[in-house]
Write a protein that holds these residues in place. Sequence first.
Motif, PDB file in Angstrom:
ATOM      1  N   PRO A   1       0.846  -1.192   0.000  1.00 11.22           N
ATOM      2  CA  PRO A   1       0.000   0.000   0.000  1.00 11.22           C
ATOM      3  C   PRO A   1       0.880   1.240   0.000  1.00 11.22           C
ATOM      4  O   PRO A   1       1.963   1.240   0.603  1.00 11.22           O
ATOM      5  CB  PRO A   1      -0.776  -0.116   1.304  1.00 11.22           C
ATOM      6  CG  PRO A   1       0.163  -0.855   2.223  1.00 11.22           C
ATOM      7  CD  PRO A   1       0.930  -1.800   1.341  1.00 11.22           C
TER       8      PRO A   1
ATOM      9  N   TRP B   1      -2.404   7.220   2.154  1.00  6.82           N
ATOM     10  CA  TRP B   1      -3.790   7.523   2.489  1.00  6.82           C
ATOM     11  C   TRP B   1      -4.186   8.910   1.989  1.00  6.82           C
ATOM     12  O   TRP B   1      -3.481   9.879   2.226  1.00  6.82           O
ATOM     13  CB  TRP B   1      -4.026   7.420   3.992  1.00  6.82           C
ATOM     14  CG  TRP B   1      -2.984   8.046   4.874  1.00  6.82           C
ATOM     15  CD1 TRP B   1      -1.670   7.687   4.980  1.00  6.82           C
ATOM     16  CD2 TRP B   1      -3.161   9.133   5.798  1.00  6.82           C
ATOM     17  NE1 TRP B   1      -1.025   8.471   5.901  1.00  6.82           N
ATOM     18  CE2 TRP B   1      -1.919   9.364   6.422  1.00  6.82           C
ATOM     19  CE3 TRP B   1      -4.248   9.907   6.154  1.00  6.82           C
ATOM     20  CZ2 TRP B   1      -1.728  10.358   7.382  1.00  6.82           C
ATOM     21  CZ3 TRP B   1      -4.070  10.898   7.122  1.00  6.82           C
ATOM     22  CH2 TRP B   1      -2.813  11.107   7.720  1.00  6.82           C
TER      23      TRP B   1
ATOM     24  N   TYR C   1      -2.425   3.590  10.127  1.00  7.46           N
ATOM     25  CA  TYR C   1      -1.425   2.695   9.541  1.00  7.46           C
ATOM     26  C   TYR C   1      -2.059   1.329   9.305  1.00  7.46           C
ATOM     27  O   TYR C   1      -2.834   0.856  10.142  1.00  7.46           O
ATOM     28  CB  TYR C   1      -0.206   2.537  10.452  1.00  7.46           C
ATOM     29  CG  TYR C   1       0.751   3.707  10.415  1.00  7.46           C
ATOM     30  CD1 TYR C   1       1.850   3.708   9.552  1.00  7.46           C
ATOM     31  CD2 TYR C   1       0.556   4.810  11.234  1.00  7.46           C
ATOM     32  CE1 TYR C   1       2.725   4.780   9.511  1.00  7.46           C
ATOM     33  CE2 TYR C   1       1.430   5.889  11.197  1.00  7.46           C
ATOM     34  CZ  TYR C   1       2.516   5.864  10.334  1.00  7.46           C
ATOM     35  OH  TYR C   1       3.386   6.932  10.289  1.00  7.46           O
ATOM     36  N   PRO C   2      -1.737   0.645   8.188  1.00  6.55           N
ATOM     37  CA  PRO C   2      -2.257  -0.708   7.942  1.00  6.55           C
ATOM     38  C   PRO C   2      -1.770  -1.691   9.004  1.00  6.55           C
ATOM     39  O   PRO C   2      -0.812  -1.420   9.742  1.00  6.55           O
ATOM     40  CB  PRO C   2      -1.674  -1.059   6.561  1.00  6.55           C
ATOM     41  CG  PRO C   2      -1.301   0.240   5.937  1.00  6.55           C
ATOM     42  CD  PRO C   2      -0.912   1.134   7.069  1.00  6.55           C
TER      43      PRO C   2
ATOM     44  N   HIS D   1       0.082   0.201  13.803  1.00  8.62           N
ATOM     45  CA  HIS D   1      -1.344  -0.064  13.598  1.00  8.62           C
ATOM     46  C   HIS D   1      -2.088  -0.145  14.930  1.00  8.62           C
ATOM     47  O   HIS D   1      -1.678  -0.829  15.860  1.00  8.62           O
ATOM     48  CB  HIS D   1      -1.541  -1.377  12.836  1.00  8.62           C
ATOM     49  CG  HIS D   1      -2.988  -1.739  12.662  1.00  8.62           C
ATOM     50  ND1 HIS D   1      -3.788  -1.148  11.719  1.00  8.62           N
ATOM     51  CD2 HIS D   1      -3.779  -2.623  13.332  1.00  8.62           C
ATOM     52  CE1 HIS D   1      -5.007  -1.653  11.800  1.00  8.62           C
ATOM     53  NE2 HIS D   1      -5.029  -2.548  12.770  1.00  8.62           N
TER      54      HIS D   1
ATOM     55  N   PHE E   1       2.653   6.282   3.821  1.00  4.10           N
ATOM     56  CA  PHE E   1       2.760   5.849   5.218  1.00  4.10           C
ATOM     57  C   PHE E   1       4.186   6.148   5.681  1.00  4.10           C
ATOM     58  O   PHE E   1       5.134   5.462   5.297  1.00  4.10           O
ATOM     59  CB  PHE E   1       2.422   4.367   5.351  1.00  4.10           C
ATOM     60  CG  PHE E   1       0.987   4.065   5.037  1.00  4.10           C
ATOM     61  CD1 PHE E   1      -0.024   4.528   5.853  1.00  4.10           C
ATOM     62  CD2 PHE E   1       0.647   3.328   3.910  1.00  4.10           C
ATOM     63  CE1 PHE E   1      -1.353   4.262   5.568  1.00  4.10           C
ATOM     64  CE2 PHE E   1      -0.676   3.046   3.615  1.00  4.10           C
ATOM     65  CZ  PHE E   1      -1.683   3.531   4.441  1.00  4.10           C
TER      66      PHE E   1
ATOM     67  N   LYS F   1      -9.026  10.805   7.422  1.00  3.92           N
ATOM     68  CA  LYS F   1      -8.392   9.806   6.575  1.00  3.92           C
ATOM     69  C   LYS F   1      -9.472   9.060   5.800  1.00  3.92           C
ATOM     70  O   LYS F   1     -10.385   8.475   6.392  1.00  3.92           O
ATOM     71  CB  LYS F   1      -7.585   8.799   7.411  1.00  3.92           C
ATOM     72  CG  LYS F   1      -6.932   7.734   6.525  1.00  3.92           C
ATOM     73  CD  LYS F   1      -6.441   6.535   7.288  1.00  3.92           C
ATOM     74  CE  LYS F   1      -6.006   5.454   6.306  1.00  3.92           C
ATOM     75  NZ  LYS F   1      -5.580   4.223   6.921  1.00  3.92           N
TER      76      LYS F   1
ATOM     77  N   ASN G   1      -6.902   3.538   2.646  1.00  2.82           N
ATOM     78  CA  ASN G   1      -5.577   3.197   2.123  1.00  2.82           C
ATOM     79  C   ASN G   1      -5.668   3.093   0.604  1.00  2.82           C
ATOM     80  O   ASN G   1      -6.692   2.649   0.072  1.00  2.82           O
ATOM     81  CB  ASN G   1      -5.089   1.861   2.672  1.00  2.82           C
ATOM     82  CG  ASN G   1      -5.095   1.817   4.186  1.00  2.82           C
ATOM     83  OD1 ASN G   1      -5.062   2.842   4.858  1.00  2.82           O
ATOM     84  ND2 ASN G   1      -5.148   0.618   4.737  1.00  2.82           N
TER      85      ASN G   1
ATOM     86  N   ASN H   1      -3.279   2.293  -3.231  1.00  2.00           N
ATOM     87  CA  ASN H   1      -2.063   1.954  -3.952  1.00  2.00           C
ATOM     88  C   ASN H   1      -1.821   3.019  -5.012  1.00  2.00           C
ATOM     89  O   ASN H   1      -2.770   3.519  -5.620  1.00  2.00           O
ATOM     90  CB  ASN H   1      -2.181   0.592  -4.629  1.00  2.00           C
ATOM     91  CG  ASN H   1      -2.527  -0.519  -3.660  1.00  2.00           C
ATOM     92  OD1 ASN H   1      -2.265  -0.408  -2.463  1.00  2.00           O
ATOM     93  ND2 ASN H   1      -3.121  -1.585  -4.161  1.00  2.00           N
TER      94      ASN H   1
END
Length: 509
Positions: A272, A275, A323-324, A330, A419, A477, A480, A482
Amino acid sequence: MHRFKIALVLGAAALSLTAPATAQEKGGVIKVATIGEPPTLDPMTSTADLVGIITQHMYETLYTFDANWAATPLLAAELPEVSGDGLVYTIPLRQGITFHDGSDMTAEDVVASLERWMKIATRGKQTAERIAGIEAADDHTVRITLKEPYAPLVSLLSLNNSAAIVLPSEIAGEDEIKEPVGTGPYKMKERKPDQYIDLVRFDEYKSRDGEPNGYGGGRMQYADGIVFTPVPDPNTRVEGAVAGQYDYIDSIPVESHQRIVDGRTEPVMLAPFGWPVFVMNTKEGVNSDLKVRKAIQAALAPQDMLMAAFGTEDFFKAEGAMYPDSYVWHTEAGTDAYKPGGDTEAAKALLAESSYDGSPLRILTSRQYEFHYTMAQVAAEYLKAAGFDVQLDVVEWATLTQRRTDPALWDIYITHSPFLPEPSLTGIMSDSSPGWWVSDNKHKVLAAFNSEADPAKRAELWADVQQAVYDEVPAYKVGNFNAVGAQSPKLKGMRPAPWPYFWNAWLEK
């Protein structure tokens, strides 16, 4: 004394920044299409990724990030030695470093540069509150003394935007950089605004020893030069990629992924990546009222916004955590307020309790990042349904980065962030960053987080900071996502990176 280290375990989703080992070739000019004209070439004064992407080739910082997102020396000779109480950082400098104007870098230049950074950069101002003094211990050693322990310091000295770049002391004494003079592997040849920025190899550049390691390690100058061309229209960038007009193309709309596959360049996927975020103007205007911001938080439907922007869940995830789950940072703290489908009725109720008087809610956005604009359009409909009068102000990206510094001109601006390896690098963590989030609770939880040196305890304390973000809504936010770019099959030596860099890259003949 102990040698300072940063533990940044970002998990399997962390980007690999290590270039493959194949035969390098020297010569040629790397042609790069960017999303637009940078608003400045002074990376101290801007947090824009576009500024960092270009200027990192000309300017350098004391530290940077390696392939595992740990801080690593760049102009510093080593990581700092830190006193037992965590207050004194002693930084040895590399010797024999030459600026583009031919002068030698000394501790005097570093001290003057850091003083300028603390004065004019948002992250520098954030850091200045903790610094008691900076001095040159000798010609090749700098000493930073803190008022209190501050764990993010080295990470803040490592980032390439709002960056603590090192300048000659006479230039560092000026508020405005008239001519770019750094220590980087490439230097300015010519700039024609809205046409190109032409960089050429700096022959006196002194690379670090060792293999390339993310942004750190050896920086080889295989290309004779790099030309950055602003291409604001995303469809034009796509057509340039399909035709093989450029060696690297930044920020391609995801729906064009297959066209890139079928064209003369190759897609580059960062997954990823980061955001999208709606930053709130908490300083003045309608969003100075927390209940208005909470109404916006309730009204927005991130699943629909992301689907409209990216078309398929292959490119996004509607997730509220900052955060993922593959990152050490996270946490689900506060995310009960994140509703993938929105909650119009709750938003209406909050708006009725607020001071909102029907004034236009001004959303500042740009079409150079097309997904920003698409999300703004969807958001506007959900906000209207909740009772807002919405005004979309669509401008060039360079204009947006200028307007966002004036709190009288906007209520929300749309941006995105990768991130970041250190949460305190996030823009809203600085009181002086556009949005101007200031509160006693913010200062309390950030102070606890930033003063803790133990990585495991810091990860736990980050939950309190994320909770504060959800409670006070300085930003929203969206989820997420790509990122997609494109590069020529002839361009070698690169790996996907949030801020693509072209040292260590070469053109295959």
